[in-house]
Scaffold this motif. Structure first.
Motif, PDB file in Angstrom:
ATOM      1  N   PRO A  49      74.080   2.234   6.120  1.00 27.88           N
ATOM      2  CA  PRO A  49      74.207   0.834   6.525  1.00 27.88           C
ATOM      3  C   PRO A  49      75.173   0.680   7.700  1.00 27.88           C
ATOM      4  O   PRO A  49      76.284   1.223   7.680  1.00 27.88           O
ATOM      5  CB  PRO A  49      74.735   0.145   5.263  1.00 27.88           C
ATOM      6  CG  PRO A  49      75.475   1.227   4.533  1.00 27.88           C
ATOM      7  CD  PRO A  49      74.724   2.497   4.821  1.00 27.88           C
ATOM      8  N   ARG A  50      74.725  -0.067   8.707  1.00 27.36           N
ATOM      9  CA  ARG A  50      75.555  -0.324   9.878  1.00 27.36           C
ATOM     10  C   ARG A  50      75.350  -1.747  10.352  1.00 27.36           C
ATOM     11  O   ARG A  50      74.264  -2.319  10.195  1.00 27.36           O
ATOM     12  CB  ARG A  50      75.206   0.641  11.029  1.00 27.36           C
ATOM     13  CG  ARG A  50      75.698   2.056  10.836  1.00 27.36           C
ATOM     14  CD  ARG A  50      75.263   2.956  11.963  1.00 27.36           C
ATOM     15  NE  ARG A  50      75.893   4.278  11.859  1.00 27.36           N
ATOM     16  CZ  ARG A  50      75.427   5.369  12.438  1.00 27.36           C
ATOM     17  NH1 ARG A  50      74.319   5.310  13.161  1.00 27.36           N
ATOM     18  NH2 ARG A  50      76.063   6.514  12.296  1.00 27.36           N
ATOM     19  N   VAL A  51      76.392  -2.301  10.954  1.00 22.94           N
ATOM     20  CA  VAL A  51      76.298  -3.606  11.593  1.00 22.94           C
ATOM     21  C   VAL A  51      76.975  -3.515  12.950  1.00 22.94           C
ATOM     22  O   VAL A  51      77.823  -2.646  13.182  1.00 22.94           O
ATOM     23  CB  VAL A  51      76.960  -4.726  10.754  1.00 22.94           C
ATOM     24  CG1 VAL A  51      76.242  -4.915   9.433  1.00 22.94           C
ATOM     25  CG2 VAL A  51      78.437  -4.433  10.530  1.00 22.94           C
ATOM     26  N   GLY A  69      90.097   0.501  14.765  1.00 24.33           N
ATOM     27  CA  GLY A  69      88.782   1.007  14.392  1.00 24.33           C
ATOM     28  C   GLY A  69      88.269   0.506  13.063  1.00 24.33           C
ATOM     29  O   GLY A  69      87.467   1.174  12.410  1.00 24.33           O
ATOM     30  N   ARG A  70      88.677  -0.722  12.684  1.00 23.14           N
ATOM     31  CA  ARG A  70      88.204  -1.258  11.404  1.00 23.14           C
ATOM     32  C   ARG A  70      88.142  -2.776  11.451  1.00 23.14           C
ATOM     33  O   ARG A  70      88.933  -3.421  12.146  1.00 23.14           O
ATOM     34  CB  ARG A  70      89.088  -0.782  10.251  1.00 23.14           C
ATOM     35  CG  ARG A  70      90.560  -0.991  10.460  1.00 23.14           C
ATOM     36  CD  ARG A  70      91.435  -0.094   9.574  1.00 23.14           C
ATOM     37  NE  ARG A  70      92.822  -0.139  10.007  1.00 23.14           N
ATOM     38  CZ  ARG A  70      93.761  -0.908   9.465  1.00 23.14           C
ATOM     39  NH1 ARG A  70      93.461  -1.687   8.439  1.00 23.14           N
ATOM     40  NH2 ARG A  70      94.987  -0.905   9.925  1.00 23.14           N
ATOM     41  N   PHE A 120      81.235  -7.115   4.385  1.00 26.70           N
ATOM     42  CA  PHE A 120      80.964  -5.725   4.726  1.00 26.70           C
ATOM     43  C   PHE A 120      82.223  -5.145   5.371  1.00 26.70           C
ATOM     44  O   PHE A 120      82.612  -5.571   6.466  1.00 26.70           O
ATOM     45  CB  PHE A 120      79.788  -5.604   5.696  1.00 26.70           C
ATOM     46  CG  PHE A 120      78.541  -6.291   5.230  1.00 26.70           C
ATOM     47  CD1 PHE A 120      77.604  -5.627   4.449  1.00 26.70           C
ATOM     48  CD2 PHE A 120      78.299  -7.619   5.569  1.00 26.70           C
ATOM     49  CE1 PHE A 120      76.453  -6.275   4.016  1.00 26.70           C
ATOM     50  CE2 PHE A 120      77.152  -8.277   5.144  1.00 26.70           C
ATOM     51  CZ  PHE A 120      76.224  -7.603   4.360  1.00 26.70           C
ATOM     52  N   GLU A 121      82.851  -4.181   4.698  1.00 25.40           N
ATOM     53  CA  GLU A 121      84.007  -3.513   5.293  1.00 25.40           C
ATOM     54  C   GLU A 121      83.485  -2.399   6.201  1.00 25.40           C
ATOM     55  O   GLU A 121      82.680  -1.556   5.770  1.00 25.40           O
ATOM     56  CB  GLU A 121      84.904  -2.944   4.199  1.00 25.40           C
ATOM     57  CG  GLU A 121      85.497  -4.017   3.298  1.00 25.40           C
ATOM     58  CD  GLU A 121      86.545  -3.454   2.355  1.00 25.40           C
ATOM     59  OE1 GLU A 121      87.514  -2.852   2.852  1.00 25.40           O
ATOM     60  OE2 GLU A 121      86.359  -3.608   1.134  1.00 25.40           O
ATOM     61  N   CYS A 122      83.955  -2.392   7.441  1.00 29.05           N
ATOM     62  CA  CYS A 122      83.366  -1.520   8.455  1.00 29.05           C
ATOM     63  C   CYS A 122      84.399  -0.652   9.165  1.00 29.05           C
ATOM     64  O   CYS A 122      85.493  -1.118   9.500  1.00 29.05           O
ATOM     65  CB  CYS A 122      82.653  -2.357   9.515  1.00 29.05           C
ATOM     66  SG  CYS A 122      81.318  -3.385   8.863  1.00 29.05           S
ATOM     67  N   ASP A 139      80.170   1.413  10.747  1.00 24.67           N
ATOM     68  CA  ASP A 139      79.623   1.997   9.533  1.00 24.67           C
ATOM     69  C   ASP A 139      80.142   1.180   8.349  1.00 24.67           C
ATOM     70  O   ASP A 139      81.357   0.991   8.203  1.00 24.67           O
ATOM     71  CB  ASP A 139      80.082   3.445   9.371  1.00 24.67           C
ATOM     72  CG  ASP A 139      79.333   4.405  10.265  1.00 24.67           C
ATOM     73  OD1 ASP A 139      78.115   4.211  10.451  1.00 24.67           O
ATOM     74  OD2 ASP A 139      79.958   5.343  10.787  1.00 24.67           O
ATOM     75  N   VAL A 140      79.250   0.690   7.511  1.00 22.14           N
ATOM     76  CA  VAL A 140      79.645  -0.093   6.337  1.00 22.14           C
ATOM     77  C   VAL A 140      80.120   0.867   5.253  1.00 22.14           C
ATOM     78  O   VAL A 140      79.362   1.722   4.794  1.00 22.14           O
ATOM     79  CB  VAL A 140      78.477  -0.951   5.822  1.00 22.14           C
ATOM     80  CG1 VAL A 140      78.882  -1.696   4.557  1.00 22.14           C
ATOM     81  CG2 VAL A 140      78.036  -1.941   6.900  1.00 22.14           C
TER      82      VAL A 140
END
Length: 203
Positions: A49-51, A69-70, A120-122, A139-140
């Motif tokens: 899963p990606r956003v 980066g988050r 969604f934590e990415c 990246d989730v």
């Protein structure tokens, strides 16, 4: 064939906007939240899963995300107007916008809002410079549905918000939009190649 003017093209492009999302970030104890309508699903693979989301460089959140980066991306319900006004109409440089917003610290150390449709934590996997903004591919790594732990209601869209926001906010909204467009107009053609090498501290 008639030649469309820039404003006409812009109105057509508005049909491509995503749901309205809240994005939270954190760096060195400083936290922030912002509103965007530029988030999209960036993978068709269920196991990966990606956003992605575009964040203007004038946003306080931009540097917080780029340097750590988050980020956490939250889908909002179509009744969360007050939250959108709180996070989207002022800068986090002036005040802590999350001070009175119920939230907790997520697995990546970034604030997660208690009240949302889903979050969604990415972790940033790559970036793309657009001149006036940066596209963050995430990246989730964790997903949730707010305090209720399940999705409820209907997701807020940009079109729904524009059509139904309180009338007293419209002038402020349009002024902020014009300012953002002016910022972007001066910088959108100055695109710099970026090679995202990751952040060792997050490995």
């Amino acid at each position: 064939m008639p030649i469309l003017q820039p404003d006409q093209i812009y109105q057509l492009l508005r049909n491509l906007t995503s749901p309205v999302v809240a994005i939270t970030s954190e760096r060195g104890g400083k936290r922030n939240g912002m509103i965007a309508d530029s988030a999209v699903r960036a993978s068709i693979v269920p196991a990966i899963p990606r956003v992605s989301v575009y964040v203007h460089k004038f946003n306080y959140s931009h540097d917080l995300i780029f340097e750590t980066g988050r980020y956490v991306l939250h889908l909002l319900r179509d009744d969360q107007y007050e939250l959108i006004h709180r996070l989207g109409f002022t800068s986090g440089r002036a005040r802590d916008k999350l001070a009175d917003v119920p939230h907790r610290t997520g697995t990546l150390g970034v604030p997660v809002l208690d009240d949302c449709y889903a979050h969604f934590e990415c972790r940033v996997a790559n970036v793309m410079d657009t001149g006036s903004s940066t596209c963050f591919l995430g990246d989730v790594v964790a997903v949730g549905h707010g305090a209720a732990d399940r999705p409820s209601g209907t997701v807020m869209t940009a079109a729904h918000f524009r059509a139904n926001m309180p009338a007293e906010w419209r002038g402020e909204y349009e002024a902020l939009l014009r300012a953002a467009q002016a910022f972007a107009a001066e910088r959108s053609r100055d695109i710099r190649p970026v090679v995202w090498r990751g952040l060792p501290a997050l490995e």
